[in-house]
Design a protein around this motif. Sequence first.
Motif, mmCIF file in Angstrom:
data_model
loop_
_atom_site.group_PDB
_atom_site.id
_atom_site.type_symbol
_atom_site.label_atom_id
_atom_site.label_comp_id
_atom_site.label_asym_id
_atom_site.label_seq_id
_atom_site.Cartn_x
_atom_site.Cartn_y
_atom_site.Cartn_z
ATOM 1 N N LYS A 11 0.821 -1.223 0.000
ATOM 2 C CA LYS A 11 0.000 0.000 0.000
ATOM 3 C C LYS A 11 0.854 1.272 0.000
ATOM 4 C CE LYS A 11 -3.918 -2.220 2.283
ATOM 5 N NZ LYS A 11 -4.893 -2.103 3.393
ATOM 6 N N TYR A 51 -12.523 -2.183 -3.679
ATOM 7 C CA TYR A 51 -13.001 -2.304 -2.292
ATOM 8 C C TYR A 51 -14.529 -2.236 -2.208
ATOM 9 C CZ TYR A 51 -8.408 -2.248 -0.026
ATOM 10 O OH TYR A 51 -7.157 -2.591 0.443
ATOM 11 N N HIS A 54 -16.608 -3.258 0.745
ATOM 12 C CA HIS A 54 -16.630 -2.411 1.955
ATOM 13 C C HIS A 54 -17.442 -1.125 1.766
ATOM 14 C CE1 HIS A 54 -13.834 -5.010 3.927
ATOM 15 N NE2 HIS A 54 -12.841 -4.761 3.096
ATOM 16 N N PHE A 59 -15.477 3.499 6.935
ATOM 17 C CA PHE A 59 -14.126 3.876 6.507
ATOM 18 C C PHE A 59 -13.921 3.823 4.989
ATOM 19 C CE2 PHE A 59 -13.939 -0.686 7.750
ATOM 20 C CZ PHE A 59 -13.489 -1.252 6.551
ATOM 21 N N LEU A 63 -10.699 5.104 2.995
ATOM 22 C CA LEU A 63 -9.866 4.010 2.486
ATOM 23 C C LEU A 63 -9.538 4.225 1.004
ATOM 24 C CD1 LEU A 63 -8.593 1.128 2.527
ATOM 25 C CD2 LEU A 63 -10.902 0.224 2.197
ATOM 26 N N THR A 93 -5.341 -7.090 10.769
ATOM 27 C CA THR A 93 -5.615 -5.835 10.057
ATOM 28 C C THR A 93 -5.078 -4.633 10.830
ATOM 29 O OG1 THR A 93 -7.636 -6.815 9.173
ATOM 30 C CG2 THR A 93 -7.466 -4.418 9.056
ATOM 31 N N ARG A 104 2.582 -6.463 9.229
ATOM 32 C CA ARG A 104 1.861 -5.316 9.805
ATOM 33 C C ARG A 104 2.416 -4.919 11.163
ATOM 34 N NH1 ARG A 104 -3.906 -7.509 7.610
ATOM 35 N NH2 ARG A 104 -4.102 -6.201 5.752
ATOM 36 N N VAL A 111 -4.698 1.195 11.564
ATOM 37 C CA VAL A 111 -5.609 0.218 10.946
ATOM 38 C C VAL A 111 -5.816 0.495 9.453
ATOM 39 C CG1 VAL A 111 -7.803 1.371 11.476
ATOM 40 C CG2 VAL A 111 -7.715 -1.131 11.379
ATOM 41 N N GLN A 112 -5.682 1.744 9.039
ATOM 42 C CA GLN A 112 -5.826 2.049 7.606
ATOM 43 C C GLN A 112 -4.489 1.911 6.876
ATOM 44 O OE1 GLN A 112 -8.574 4.972 5.737
ATOM 45 N NE2 GLN A 112 -6.703 6.189 5.693
ATOM 46 N N ASN A 114 -1.922 0.134 6.854
ATOM 47 C CA ASN A 114 -1.412 -1.117 7.414
ATOM 48 C C ASN A 114 -0.523 -1.884 6.422
ATOM 49 O OD1 ASN A 114 -3.431 -1.939 5.694
ATOM 50 N ND2 ASN A 114 -4.560 -3.140 7.202
ATOM 51 N N HIS A 117 -2.317 -5.443 1.700
ATOM 52 C CA HIS A 117 -3.628 -6.084 1.573
ATOM 53 C C HIS A 117 -3.388 -7.509 1.093
ATOM 54 C CE1 HIS A 117 -7.685 -7.078 0.199
ATOM 55 N NE2 HIS A 117 -7.098 -7.553 -0.888
HETATM 56 P P1 CMP Z 1 -7.395 -4.483 3.842
HETATM 57 O O1 CMP Z 1 -6.929 -5.846 4.227
HETATM 58 O O2 CMP Z 1 -6.867 -3.898 2.590
HETATM 59 O O3 CMP Z 1 -8.999 -4.487 3.777
HETATM 60 C C1 CMP Z 1 -9.773 -3.334 3.967
HETATM 61 C C2 CMP Z 1 -8.974 -2.175 4.448
HETATM 62 O O4 CMP Z 1 -9.700 -1.112 5.038
HETATM 63 C C3 CMP Z 1 -8.036 -2.604 5.558
HETATM 64 O O5 CMP Z 1 -7.029 -3.451 5.035
HETATM 65 C C4 CMP Z 1 -7.564 -1.266 6.090
HETATM 66 O O6 CMP Z 1 -6.518 -0.703 5.318
HETATM 67 C C5 CMP Z 1 -8.807 -0.387 5.889
HETATM 68 N N1 CMP Z 1 -9.473 -0.028 7.133
HETATM 69 C C6 CMP Z 1 -9.573 1.232 7.607
HETATM 70 N N2 CMP Z 1 -10.246 1.262 8.762
HETATM 71 C C7 CMP Z 1 -10.602 -0.007 9.039
HETATM 72 C C8 CMP Z 1 -11.331 -0.615 10.107
HETATM 73 N N3 CMP Z 1 -11.832 0.085 11.132
HETATM 74 N N4 CMP Z 1 -11.491 -1.956 10.064
HETATM 75 C C9 CMP Z 1 -10.989 -2.679 9.018
HETATM 76 N N5 CMP Z 1 -10.308 -2.137 7.983
HETATM 77 C C10 CMP Z 1 -10.106 -0.814 8.002
#
Ligand code: CMP
Length: 140
Positions: A11, A51, A54, A59, A63, A93, A104, A111-112, A114, A117
């Motif tokens: 990322k 994505y 989601h 988020f 994201l 995550t 990670r 969490v964002q 990170n 993926h």
């Molecule tokens: P990823 O595995 O790419 O899948 C979804 C992504 O959303 C996650 O990694 C994070 O980069 C992002 N993200 C941001 N906030 C959150 C959250 N609260 N819970 C899970 N994913 C989050």
Amino acid sequence: MAVARTLSIIKPDATARNITGKINALLEEGGLRIVAQKRLRLTKAQAQAFYDVHRERAFYDELCEYMISGPVVVQVLEGEDAVQRNRKIMGATNPASADEGTIRKAFGQNVQENSVHGSDSPENADKEIRFFFSEIELAG
Ligand code: CMP
């Protein structure tokens, strides 16, 4: 477990810090082979489509903005039980909850941001690989 493939994304937080080689070393040491790889800049529409699962999450917009804030490296990883193996190498995550020795834990910032993926199932791995790679790029 048979040899399989999964999609990985290094990322923007990681490409910004020039640590793609360090991340690749952890993937390889964990038993995965990088069989396709390219660096690119996602468009907003591509990030939103990738994505889409989601879309309803709080988020989602943030994201998608983050994923277009810099280049990413998309890669296809191959190995025994590749999807689960990669998830183990990546760690949780939220980097704060990730196990010692995971990508990670070592490099994730929050969490964002990170760092990586990874596909969450073999079915999604197939879809995500085809999202980024053509047949000819997957022949290696
Ligand atoms: P990823 O595995 O790419 O899948 C979804 C992504 O959303 C996650 O990694 C994070 O980069 C992002 N993200 C941001 N906030 C959150 C959250 N609260 N819970 C899970 N994913 C989050």
